[in-house]
Scaffold this motif. Structure first.
Motif, PDB file in Angstrom:
ATOM      1  N   ASP B 286       0.798  -1.213  -0.062  1.00  0.00           N
ATOM      2  CA  ASP B 286       0.115   0.039  -0.114  1.00  0.00           C
ATOM      3  C   ASP B 286       0.888   1.200   0.077  1.00  0.00           C
ATOM      4  N   THR B 287       0.666   2.349  -0.940  1.00  0.00           N
ATOM      5  CA  THR B 287       1.565   3.221  -1.020  1.00  0.00           C
ATOM      6  C   THR B 287       1.678   3.854   0.492  1.00  0.00           C
ATOM      7  N   ALA B 288       0.371   4.225   1.110  1.00  0.00           N
ATOM      8  CA  ALA B 288       0.642   4.920   2.328  1.00  0.00           C
ATOM      9  C   ALA B 288       1.653   4.170   3.365  1.00  0.00           C
ATOM     10  N   SER B 289       1.830   2.912   3.374  1.00  0.00           N
ATOM     11  CA  SER B 289       2.533   2.280   4.300  1.00  0.00           C
ATOM     12  C   SER B 289       3.897   1.907   3.601  1.00  0.00           C
ATOM     13  N   VAL B 290       4.169   2.126   2.269  1.00  0.00           N
ATOM     14  CA  VAL B 290       5.454   2.104   1.768  1.00  0.00           C
ATOM     15  C   VAL B 290       6.347   3.270   2.076  1.00  0.00           C
ATOM     16  N   PHE B 291       5.323   4.426   2.014  1.00  0.00           N
ATOM     17  CA  PHE B 291       5.992   5.839   2.296  1.00  0.00           C
ATOM     18  C   PHE B 291       6.103   6.191   3.817  1.00  0.00           C
ATOM     19  N   THR B 292       5.417   5.336   4.649  1.00  0.00           N
ATOM     20  CA  THR B 292       5.631   5.794   6.024  1.00  0.00           C
ATOM     21  C   THR B 292       6.443   4.697   7.026  1.00  0.00           C
ATOM     22  N   LYS B 293       6.421   3.361   6.395  1.00  0.00           N
ATOM     23  CA  LYS B 293       6.904   2.496   7.092  1.00  0.00           C
ATOM     24  C   LYS B 293       7.339   1.381   5.981  1.00  0.00           C
ATOM     25  N   PRO B 294       8.424   1.452   5.208  1.00  0.00           N
ATOM     26  CA  PRO B 294       8.854   0.586   4.039  1.00  0.00           C
ATOM     27  C   PRO B 294       9.269  -0.444   4.988  1.00  0.00           C
ATOM     28  N   LEU B 295       9.333  -1.858   4.253  1.00  0.00           N
ATOM     29  CA  LEU B 295       9.811  -3.020   4.966  1.00  0.00           C
ATOM     30  C   LEU B 295      11.161  -3.247   4.436  1.00  0.00           C
ATOM     31  N   HIS B 296      11.423  -2.947   3.509  1.00  0.00           N
ATOM     32  CA  HIS B 296      13.027  -3.136   3.120  1.00  0.00           C
ATOM     33  C   HIS B 296      13.815  -1.811   3.058  1.00  0.00           C
ATOM     34  N   ARG B 297      15.031  -2.139   3.583  1.00  0.00           N
ATOM     35  CA  ARG B 297      15.999  -0.986   3.745  1.00  0.00           C
ATOM     36  C   ARG B 297      16.298  -0.178   2.371  1.00  0.00           C
ATOM     37  N   LEU B 298      16.502  -1.059   1.132  1.00  0.00           N
ATOM     38  CA  LEU B 298      16.664  -0.526  -0.046  1.00  0.00           C
ATOM     39  C   LEU B 298      15.432   0.609  -0.475  1.00  0.00           C
ATOM     40  N   THR B 299      14.401   0.365   0.038  1.00  0.00           N
ATOM     41  CA  THR B 299      13.161   1.099  -0.343  1.00  0.00           C
ATOM     42  C   THR B 299      13.326   2.442   0.430  1.00  0.00           C
ATOM     43  N   ASP B 300      13.748   1.880   1.668  1.00  0.00           N
ATOM     44  CA  ASP B 300      13.808   2.955   2.593  1.00  0.00           C
ATOM     45  C   ASP B 300      14.671   4.250   2.015  1.00  0.00           C
ATOM     46  N   ASP B 301      15.773   3.706   2.018  1.00  0.00           N
ATOM     47  CA  ASP B 301      17.066   4.544   1.483  1.00  0.00           C
ATOM     48  C   ASP B 301      16.378   5.178   0.302  1.00  0.00           C
ATOM     49  N   TYR B 302      15.835   4.570  -0.853  1.00  0.00           N
ATOM     50  CA  TYR B 302      15.625   5.518  -2.044  1.00  0.00           C
ATOM     51  C   TYR B 302      14.328   6.418  -1.695  1.00  0.00           C
ATOM     52  N   ILE B 303      13.368   6.113  -1.266  1.00  0.00           N
ATOM     53  CA  ILE B 303      12.375   6.893  -1.025  1.00  0.00           C
ATOM     54  C   ILE B 303      12.928   8.253  -0.034  1.00  0.00           C
ATOM     55  N   SER B 304      13.599   8.074   0.728  1.00  0.00           N
ATOM     56  CA  SER B 304      14.243   9.191   1.564  1.00  0.00           C
ATOM     57  C   SER B 304      15.305   9.959   1.239  1.00  0.00           C
ATOM     58  N   GLY B 305      15.810   9.542  -0.012  1.00  0.00           N
ATOM     59  CA  GLY B 305      16.756  10.473  -0.637  1.00  0.00           C
ATOM     60  C   GLY B 305      18.250  10.172  -0.509  1.00  0.00           C
ATOM     61  N   ARG B 306      18.533   8.839   0.071  1.00  0.00           N
ATOM     62  CA  ARG B 306      19.572   8.516   0.609  1.00  0.00           C
ATOM     63  C   ARG B 306      20.624   7.722  -0.456  1.00  0.00           C
ATOM     64  N   PHE B 307      20.108   7.069  -1.538  1.00  0.00           N
ATOM     65  CA  PHE B 307      20.742   7.209  -2.815  1.00  0.00           C
ATOM     66  C   PHE B 307      19.902   7.071  -3.989  1.00  0.00           C
ATOM     67  N   GLY B 308      20.398   6.801  -4.998  1.00  0.00           N
ATOM     68  CA  GLY B 308      19.389   7.122  -6.488  1.00  0.00           C
ATOM     69  C   GLY B 308      20.105   6.933  -7.762  1.00  0.00           C
TER      70      GLY B 308
END
Lengths: 231, 308
Positions: B286-308
């Motif tokens: 779900d978009t809302a949970s991906v953007f508030t509580k992603p399960l995978h570290r890579l997702t977290d890093d990408y959406i929070s602007g940590r690599f790309g």
């Protein structure tokens, strides 16, 4: 959680902004701990000057809350935080309002200390104040731990703070009963006892706010909102 | 009288105290499990498997173990993903992660690329679209596509929309065709702006209008699914907002898959989000949970602007 929560962004200024936010919360936490410590010592040692000092410190706490709120608005507008950053910003936003309330409760204690010192003039009520010392220590250690958990994540400590509040509530009830026995012994104790009740109530509230702080830390790190889900 | 009353209630408390304490220990360990399982989940995720809900009941499109190779290079690695009816699913990820490649597989746009091989199974409404007897022309009518750069035909606005229904034989009379053109332009939110200029060339419109014209052209042939490959990247914020509003309206009738480089756009328009990394589908949810509580570290890093 091997990486500091604020670091690693491609835009390094963002790291700095989040870090600044975090440091502000820690600064506020430190101030509030000092405020509460001074209020409790003032009560214990009947030190009116110290109590006045504590009351004066609240201004700084309030000012910091305003600063942090402004910073948060800026970060949301500029950076659109998501994921762990979003949770951190939310946790900070909520934490500062709880810290500010803790400051208010501590000021209330300092105010009561001033009142007691002025009115009672060193009446032999040290026995009643013994309860205050015990619940005061509990509130203080809960608050310290909650701020430490915010600084460096520690799941054991977070749970301890949440558990601690339950023990505090029990202590609060026991203290109330205890104070009631003093009143039953001698009706002239009523005035003093009421002040002591207000003090321990304030301390119980501080314990509750410390629990909130730990819950925000859990939310920040784990993404779980555990408010009102405690057993 | 009173003191006895007090001592009685005190003993009650002490009698229950042990039992209470035991219960509180039990509750605490349950709480502990609940809180921290999420963190451990994130720590223990293996890099090869997709996390989150990649599957849905009764999907419109279902992909199973899809591999895509461009010659020697593998662009997509064992991707399994379902797309539900009436949902907007967004594909996000860094450049070269395979999101556009997978999007193009969904209506066999990759067929024309030499050296491109697609393995695995992609089903539209339970029918495998890669079977030999499948004709790609009706398939592409069913699964329409909108591209990054608006690409109207060098014809009039009317002809741009009318072309599809005409070649697919969807209409019998001129009036019917005019009706389809009008309703498509209306649904694309463009009718009021162009109704008096239907004979003007499509290319005379502004970028945002051209993109909405392309969407009108796509929906004119009655598709089931609309694929959008960065539909707003050449548009200004106002035109982007109009397209996003349009996507939200179109969702009631169609299934929409959108590739976007703007994470905020994915957050705004989609119900589910899929994150790709180096050809792998890392996380769907779900978009809302991906953007508030992603399960995978890579997702977290990408959406929070940590690599790309």
């Amino acid at each position: 959680m091997d990486r500091p929560p604020t670091e690693g962004h491609i835009i390094r200024r963002y790291d700095g902004e989040l870090d600044h936010l975090r440091l502000n919360v820690l600064e506020m936490g430190g101030l509030v701990v000092n405020l509460l410590g001074n209020a409790l010592i003032a009560l214990k040692t009947q030190d009116e000057d110290l109590a006045h000092q504590a009351v004066a410190m609240d201004y700084e706490v309030d000012q910091l809350e305003v600063d942090v709120d402004q910073e948060i608005a800026k970060i949301i507008a500029k950076r659109c935080p998501v994921s762990s950053d979003l949770r951190m910003v939310m946790a900070v936003s909520k934490s500062v309002s709880d810290l500010e309330r803790i400051g208010d409760e501590a000021v209330r204690i300092a105010g009561l200390a001033i009142q007691l010192i002025e009115n009672e003039g060193g009446e032999p009520n040290s026995q009643m104040l013994r309860d205050v010392n015990r619940i005061g220590d509990m509130a203080m250690s809960g608050l310290r731990s909650a701020i430490e958990v915010f600084d460096i994540w520690d799941e054991e400590k977070a749970l301890q703070v949440i558990e601690n509040h339950k023990a505090m509530e029990e202590e609060f009830q026991a203290d109330l009963r205890h104070l009631l026995t003093y009143i039953l012994e001698d009706y002239r104790n009523i005035g003093f006892a009421i002040s002591v009740v207000l003090v321990i109530k304030a301390l119980e509230r501080i314990g509750h706010h410390a629990q909130n702080l730990a819950e925000y830390a859990v939310f920040q790190v784990c993404g779980e909102d555990i408010r009102s889900q405690q057993p | 009288m009173t003191p006895t009353l007090y001592s009685a209630s005190d003993s009650d408390v002490s009698m229950n105290y042990d039992a209470q304490k035991q219960k509180s220990h039990r509750d605490a360990s349950r709480l502990r499990k609940r809180i921290f399982s999420a963190v451990r989940e994130q720590d223990s995720v293996e890099d090869d498997s997709t996390v989150g809900n990649w599957s849905v009941p009764a999907p419109r499109i279902s992909c199973r173990n899809v591999d895509v190779n461009y010659g020697e290079k593998q662009a997509i690695k064992r991707v399994s993903l379902d797309i539900a009816h009436n949902e907007v699913l967004s594909f996000i990820g860094p450049s070269g992660c395979g999101k556009s490649t997978l999007l193009r597989c969904l209506n066999r746009m990759n067929d024309t690329i030499p050296g491109c091989r697609v393995n695995g199974e992609i089903k539209l409404d339970d029918e495998d679209i890669y079977l030999n007897h499948i004709d790609v022309v009706p398939l592409r009518a069913k699964v329409g596509m909108v591209f990054q750069k608006p690409n109207p035909f060098p014809k009039s606005i009317f002809e741009n929309v009318a072309y599809g229904p005409r070649i697919h034989g969807l209409t019998a009379t001129k009036d019917e065709l005019a009706e389809i053109v009008e309703s498509s332009l209306r649904r694309a939110g463009l009718w009021e702006e162009v109704k008096d200029y239907l004979d003007h060339p499509g290319t005379s419109l502004s970028g945002g209008q051209q993109q909405r014209l392309c969407i009108a052209r796509t929906i004119a042939v009655n598709p089931e699914v609309i694929l959008m490959d960065e539909p707003c990247s050449a548009l200004d914020p106002i035109a982007t907002a109009k397209i996003e509003q349009l996507i939200d309206e179109l969702r009631e009738q169609y299934t929409i898959v959108i590739v976007t480089h703007s994470m905020q756009q994915a957050a705004r328009v989609s119900q589910r989000t899929a994150y790709f990394h180096l050809g792998k589908l890392i996380e769907v949810g779900d978009t809302a949970s991906v953007f508030t509580k992603p399960l995978h570290r890579l997702t977290d890093d990408y959406i929070s602007g940590r690599f790309g």
